[in-house]
Each structure stands twice: as C-alpha cells, then as structure tokens.
Design a protein around this motif. Structure first.
Motif, PDB file in Angstrom:
ATOM      1  N   VAL A   1      -2.638  12.157 -38.772  1.00 48.31           N
ATOM      2  CA  VAL A   1      -1.745  12.610 -39.846  1.00 48.31           C
ATOM      3  C   VAL A   1      -1.005  13.871 -39.405  1.00 48.31           C
TER       4      VAL A   1
ATOM      5  N   GLY B   1       3.119  14.412 -38.874  1.00 46.70           N
ATOM      6  CA  GLY B   1       3.891  15.503 -39.455  1.00 46.70           C
ATOM      7  C   GLY B   1       4.694  16.257 -38.402  1.00 46.70           C
TER       8      GLY B   1
ATOM      9  N   PRO C   1      -0.379  17.239 -46.393  1.00 48.74           N
ATOM     10  CA  PRO C   1      -0.853  15.857 -46.593  1.00 48.74           C
ATOM     11  C   PRO C   1      -1.639  15.655 -47.884  1.00 48.74           C
TER      12      PRO C   1
ATOM     13  N   LYS D   1      -0.946   6.327 -46.725  1.00 47.26           N
ATOM     14  CA  LYS D   1      -1.603   6.886 -45.538  1.00 47.26           C
ATOM     15  C   LYS D   1      -1.310   6.070 -44.293  1.00 47.26           C
TER      16      LYS D   1
ATOM     17  N   LEU E   1       1.674   7.085 -42.193  1.00 49.84           N
ATOM     18  CA  LEU E   1       1.492   8.280 -41.364  1.00 49.84           C
ATOM     19  C   LEU E   1       0.577   8.005 -40.171  1.00 49.84           C
TER      20      LEU E   1
ATOM     21  N   VAL F   1       0.087  12.382 -49.640  1.00 49.25           N
ATOM     22  CA  VAL F   1      -0.477  11.058 -49.334  1.00 49.25           C
ATOM     23  C   VAL F   1      -1.107  10.491 -50.596  1.00 49.25           C
TER      24      VAL F   1
END
Length: 336
Positions: free
Chosen positions: A307, A311, A324, A287, A290, A328
C-alpha cells in the motif's frame, strides 16, 4: 450476515464548510449508517461524500442529505470546473457485502421516486437502475448541464423518470438529480505540470474509452476509440494549484487499475513535453487496487509495504497527504 451497501452522492458545493457540514450531518443522524469520507474541492466546487451501512438506512440517509442539499445550495448561483446537473448531482448505490446489484437497483428506483414526488426534484435513473437504455451512462444525462435543463425538459427523450417536468422556481434552485446503481468506481485524477487545459483535454480524449471524434478523408465525423477500457476522462484546470488534471472515472478497476491509467497518462503527457508527478483518489478505493499498484511499483510482499509503494508510485500525496486508513474502504468499514 450483515448486508452492506455504499452510497457516494456528489454535491455541488465545495467552498462553504457550513453547508457541507449540514449535508453530512443529515447522514450521521441515521442509525445503521457509517460516514466514511467527506472530500471537497474548491475548484470543482463539489463535495463527494461516502457512507455505508444497512440498505434501508443508507437509502434514508441519502434522502435526507438530498433534502438538505436542496435547502442550502442554489444552483442558479453555482459555478465550478466539474460538470453538474443539480445540487445533488449524482447519487449512486454500490453493493459491498451480501447484497446483490438487483437490490441496489430497487433502492435507487425507490429513492428516485421519493425524491421526485416528495421533494419536487427531477430525477434521472442511470447505470444498472436505468429504465431507459440511453440513460445508462452518466455523462450522456449530464450533457447541457444545469444550464441546459430548461431546454432538455422540452425534449420528450429527456423527460425525467420522476418528479416535475418543467423548469419551475424550485427546479431553478435545485436542478435535477441522477440516481442509480453501479459497481465500484474509482474517481482518479492525474496531475499535469501545466496550466494548459488544451493539453489536459487532448490527453483525456486519447485515453478515455469513448475516444474522440475526427473527420475522415471524406469529411465525415468518425469516432476514434481511446486507449483505455472502462474509463471516462476529461481535462480540468485547478486554479488553487495552477495545474491541470486528467480527471477520470475508472469504471472497472480490475480492467483498468489506477497504475495502468497513471502510466498511460504519464506516457501521453511526456510525448507532449509535460511532466506528471502525482495523482489523487477522490473518495475511497478498494484495497485490491492499491495492492495491484504496489506490486507494479515494488517488490514488497507485506500488505502495508504494498500500500505504501502504491502511494509512492502513484504520487498520491502530491496535493494532499494520502492516508490509507482514511481512503481504503475495507479499512474504513473494519472489514480487514
């Protein structure tokens, strides 16, 4: 507190869903293991499976998956864009929670011995589990790939750590397997809007840590270091999408996070007149990687917003939708 390790074996089959299901099915049978991700690529002809759980259970699941791969994959018939050395090409263990690297090393070595002795598959140990220092880096072991194993076994420097040392009928089918222990690695590919593999190879040489070999003024070969630290890279052509990729392993995402790699590849591609519109993460991602990208591309403050911004900024849905909750590792393990 529960001990959790992760295992990310790479299998040399990306086309036959039935074979892939039989391999992943062996993992799902083991109590104390959670199957997190199964990701196949037709052009690579390769599947990356991610699972995690209690150390001994994860080791058992890895053994049975390797055994099944040896049964359903015939390396003498295998073709694919990604370098590989066997039916189970590589099988790394990664400490996740309340587990030391030393414990992962012991699990890797124990599994290597079992695979070599019980399944008759040549095994090389790599990463932190390497017994021979020259075998620490995976690409060094893979040199020559499956097709070069017959000659490789004749070199005393490349005798397997476990298992047979001759290219017998069983090894002709299974190839060799590389087993080890390492920190979390992000398999990350940046998509180039060109089908020219030479451009992808050139950019890979510029950005990867090892750089490229060049002749100096005296005609001697010298190594020119790459621009990014803790990064392996190579160019790959994806026939399915008619594009190329700079395919990377980010060996330490805290040193070189995905957004840094993405922006450098985009910069180098732009200098060659090539556009970059997106990228993909193969397997799972921490995580924090990101969140770091989200902060780079936006002013979002919430975790969900960061997040999402990551992306979008990295173009992670260009080839396949980025979800996600399925990518993740903390979300998949229910740690957050």
């Amino acid at each position: 507190m529960n001990k959790i390790i992760e295992c990310i074996p790479n299998f040399s089959e990306g086309k036959d869903a039935r074979k892939i299901a039989r391999i992943s099915g062996e993992i799902e049978k083991i109590k104390g293991v959670k199957l997190l991700n199964v990701e196949s690529d037709v052009d690579y002809n390769r599947t990356v499976i991610t699972f995690a759980g209690k150390p001994e259970a994860v080791k058992d699941a890895a053994f049975y998956a390797i055994e099944m791969a040896a049964e359903v994959i015939d390396m003498s018939q295998h073709k694919g864009a990604h370098p590989r050395i066997g039916a189970t090409d590589v099988c790394p263990f990664v400490p996740v929670s309340n587990v030391t690297m030393d414990e992962c090393v012991q699990i890797a070595r124990s599994l290597g011995k079992e695979v070599g002795e019980w399944l008759g598959i040549p095994v090389y140990l790599y990463g932190e589990a390497a017994i021979i220092p020259e075998r620490h880096v995976l690409p060094d072991i893979r040199k020559g790939e499956y097709e070069g194993l017959h000659e490789k076994f004749k070199d005393e420097k490349w005798m397997p750590d476990y298992g047979p040392i001759e290219f017998n009928d069983n090894v002709k089918r299974t190839g060799a397997t590389v087993i080890g222990a390492r920190e979390f690695l992000i398999a990350y590919n940046v998509n180039l809007e060109t089908k020219d593999i030479q451009i992808a190879n050139k950019i890979s040489g510029i950005v990867r840590t090892s750089g490229i070999l060049k002749n100096n003024e005296k005609g001697e070969k010298v190594r020119v270091p790459g621009l990014l630290k803790s990064v392996q890279a190579m160019g790959v052509y994806l026939k399915e999408y008619n594009i190329t990729q700079v395919s990377m392993n980010l060996l330490n995402y805290k040193v070189t996070p995905p957004h840094m790699a993405f922006e450098e590849v985009r910069k180098q591609a732009g200098m060659l007149g090539v556009q970059v519109k997106g990228s993909e993460i193969v397997g799972l991602v921490p995580k924090d990687a990101l969140l770091s990208a989200g902060r780079f591309y936006s002013r979002e403050s919430s975790e969900e917003g960061l997040v999402a911004a990551a992306g979008g900024g990295l173009g992670l849905s260009q080839l396949n939708k980025f979800i996600p909750e399925k990518k993740v590792i903390e979300y998949m393990l229910g740690l957050d």
